[in-house]
Scaffold this active site. Structure first.
Site, short mmCIF file in Angstrom:
data_model
loop_
_atom_site.label_atom_id
_atom_site.label_comp_id
_atom_site.label_asym_id
_atom_site.label_seq_id
_atom_site.Cartn_x
_atom_site.Cartn_y
_atom_site.Cartn_z
N HIS A 515 0.88 -0.85 -0.13
CA HIS A 515 -0.13 -0.16 -0.04
C HIS A 515 0.96 1.48 0.41
O HIS A 515 1.17 1.90 1.27
CB HIS A 515 -0.95 0.10 1.14
CG HIS A 515 -1.96 -0.86 0.82
ND1 HIS A 515 -2.91 -0.28 1.88
CD2 HIS A 515 -2.38 -2.00 0.36
CE1 HIS A 515 -4.03 -1.30 1.68
NE2 HIS A 515 -3.83 -2.61 0.50
N PRO A 516 0.98 2.10 -0.97
CA PRO A 516 1.96 3.29 -1.00
C PRO A 516 1.36 4.46 0.21
O PRO A 516 0.15 3.38 0.72
CB PRO A 516 1.24 3.49 -2.52
CG PRO A 516 0.79 3.13 -2.85
CD PRO A 516 -0.05 1.88 -1.67
#
Length: 595
Positions: A515-516
């Site tokens: 997940h950025p």
């Protein structure tokens, strides 16, 4: 076969082998994630493989001079050093994340898998070039960033088109949920079947109308903002009622399977099959060069959408002449919006540079014309619906009677390996094989990606299979039938997860995986090894550049996430530049480069 004048004549193999790399040896070195598929596929094709080699990849024996390759994540100093950073830079996170409303990384090692298949293609092409009289190729390099650009090439083309998307991209998409808790995927290519399915479930008429267009274009936009009423409708009906509605309407539904279910039925088959046919190899053509090993060969492609056209596109990049067989009036997808210079930008991404001939395969006279073209071709490649080729007397047995030296290639959905298989489209195969579960980490719904993962990877497998068939033809002097499938592509992609599931281990990545992280002006993606430590730093109030500086100052690796695909044209992190074709459409660099 190469002529006697060349110093690199391959040893012809007997007919009783359908493994084009028999008697060859391979030493493999490089990042394990990138060489996993290379090692597995070369073994399945007959080579004796030694892993943990000294550096690059070298394949020789059987009368061939060494063919060498190198695989890497990206250019040195680019910051692309693993799957997560490669997905971030190339736009894969942006496209996969559209359904979620923000960039997301795929939980599977998609670009490493694609890079491995492309590397095998380069090795096979080098051997074919030698067998056809060409000189040994220079070192062919395949990088994950170029594989990523190829994977998003249609989305990139649309982003650079002269007009907007036909449907405004917005978050949302399948699967749907039944009253008894079954997650399922829905598929139909017919608007009438779509409407009948929802009417059978008593959905509101306005929701049915509003839902069709985003459903129809979800392959193109990687999202499907359906009316909420459609989700609510399925939650009111049990799975048995939903299946009955599908059967009555002509639509198809598929329950999302788990990785454990897929592991339990996995037959361990190779992702493609090769079978030698009758003798009749034509005289050698010596147009092959080190950089264009298929020069002088003709590929006749009767493909629709992505899988077969992409396979033929890659064969064209390797030097083959590609002729598309299109219906009267031309391929209707030429007009699919958005357009560049009056032609669909997405269509151009897979079909630029090909010739075309219009043939009505249902008309006996046109089928005779097709057979005349086949008589002069080296490869016939199609992805028609199962059984259609046999019905029209255009299957391998019919066309090799016209051209015994033909490589007949079929890129399908299921390869006849599952008795209860639904329609063989990307999202249905994702649902049936557990890709939806593998693509998202623990704690998230197991939903198929709306990025066309398997169509693209299936196309790469199709090219790989054709190259293996051409090499087998050179070594045996016989025509060859090759079959590849979306199921085979899914099995290649899921192999590590399926091995874990088969032992009872949890095959999914931990919660929050890939997940950025939000910054004040964008997103950053840490490498997989740095991700656990990055969470200790709050960068939400920093601009992306300052956030990256801080993390790098602590010895951590991260990179900015590409969210606007049009920005890729000028991204210095990429190992190859994006150009424009004659229509003004973006064109990604070839997936291979030469040292």
């Amino acid at each position: 076969m190469a002529s006697s004048a060349t110093a690199h004549t391959a040893v012809r193999r007997p007919l009783d082998t359908a493994r084009p790399l028999d008697a060859l040896r391979c030493d493999i070195g490089g990042p394990e994630a990138l060489t996993r598929v290379v090692s597995d596929h070369l073994r399945r094709l007959g080579a004796t493989v030694r892993d943990d080699g000294p550096g690059g990849i070298s394949l020789d024996g059987g009368g061939f001079e060494p063919v060498t390759a190198r695989t890497a994540w990206g250019s040195a100093g680019s910051g692309i050093e693993d799957e997560a950073t490669a997905q971030a830079v190339t736009g894969v996170m942006a496209v996969h994340g559209r359904r979620h409303g923000s960039p997301r990384g795929l939980g599977v090692d998609y670009l490493a898998t694609a890079t491995g298949v492309l590397t095998v293609q380069g090795l096979l092409a080098g051997l074919i070039g030698q067998a056809r009289g060409g000189s040994p190729a220079r070192v062919r390099t395949t990088t994950a960033d170029r594989a990523g650009l190829l994977a998003v090439s249609q989305y990139l083309a649309a982003a650079g088109a002269d007009e907007p998307e036909a449907v405004e991209p917005a978050p949302g998409g399948p699967p749907f949920t039944s009253a008894d808790g079954f997650l399922f995927e829905l598929e139909t290519l017919d608007p009438g079947a779509w409407a009948e399915f929802w009417r059978a479930l008593e959905a509101p008429a306005d929701a049915i109308r509003a839902g069709w267009r985003p459903f129809q274009f979800r392959y193109a936009t990687a999202c499907a903002p359906f009316p909420v009423d459609l989700y609510e409708v399925t939650r009111r009906h049990p799975w048995t009622r939903i299946r009955r509605a599908a059967a009555l309407s002509g639509a198809e539904v598929c329950r999302l399977r788990t990785l454990a279910e897929r592991a339990g039925e996995d037959d361990g088959a190779a992702p493609w099959s090769l079978r030698t046919l009758g003798p009749g190899h034509r005289a050698p053509v010596t147009a092959a060069t080190a950089d264009r090993p298929l020069a002088g060969l003709t590929v006749l492609e009767a493909g629709r959408r992505i899988q077969a056209p992409l396979a033929a596109h890659l064969l064209g990049l390797l030097g083959a002449r590609v002729i598309r067989v299109e219906p009267p009036g031309g391929d209707p997808l030429r007009g699919m919006p958005p357009a560049c210079g009056g032609v669909s930008a997405r269509w151009l991404a897979l079909n630029r540079g090909k010739e075309a001939v219009e043939i009505d395969i249902k008309a006996p006279g046109d089928r005779s014309l097709l057979r005349e073209l086949v008589a002069e071709a080296d490869v016939f490649l199609h992805n028609w619906a199962p059984g259609k080729a046999a019905e029209l007397e255009l299957d391998a047995e019919h066309l090799t009677a016209v051209n015994p030296s033909l490589v007949y290639a079929y890129t399908g959905g299921w390869a006849d390996r599952l008795d209860d298989a639904p329609m063989g489209t990307d999202f249905m195969v994702q649902a049936r094989t557990g890709v939806g579960e593998a693509a998202h980490p623990a704690g998230e719904p197991p939903v198929p990606s709306l990025m066309t993962l398997l169509d693209v990877l299936g196309g790469l497998h199709g090219t790989e299979a054709v190259l293996a068939g051409l090499l087998l033809r050179e070594r045996t002097g016989h025509g060859v039938r090759v079959d590849s499938s979306l199921l085979g592509a899914a099995d290649t992609l899921l192999a590590p997860a399926l091995r874990q599931a088969a032992t009872g281990a949890d095959p999914r990545r931990p919660a929050g995986f890939r997940h950025p992280i939000r910054t004040s002006d964008g997103w950053i993606a840490p490498s997989d090894t740095s991700a656990p430590a990055v969470v200790a730093y709050d960068v939400s109030g920093m601009c992306t550049e300052d956030a990256l500086d801080q993390l790098r100052g602590h010895g951590l690796t991260a990179t900015a996430v590409t969210t606007d695909l049009s920005a890729l044209h000028h991204d210095p992190r990429l190992s190859g530049s994006i150009s424009r074709d004659a229509h003004g459409a973006p064109a990604v660099p070839d997936p291979w480069s030469f040292a």
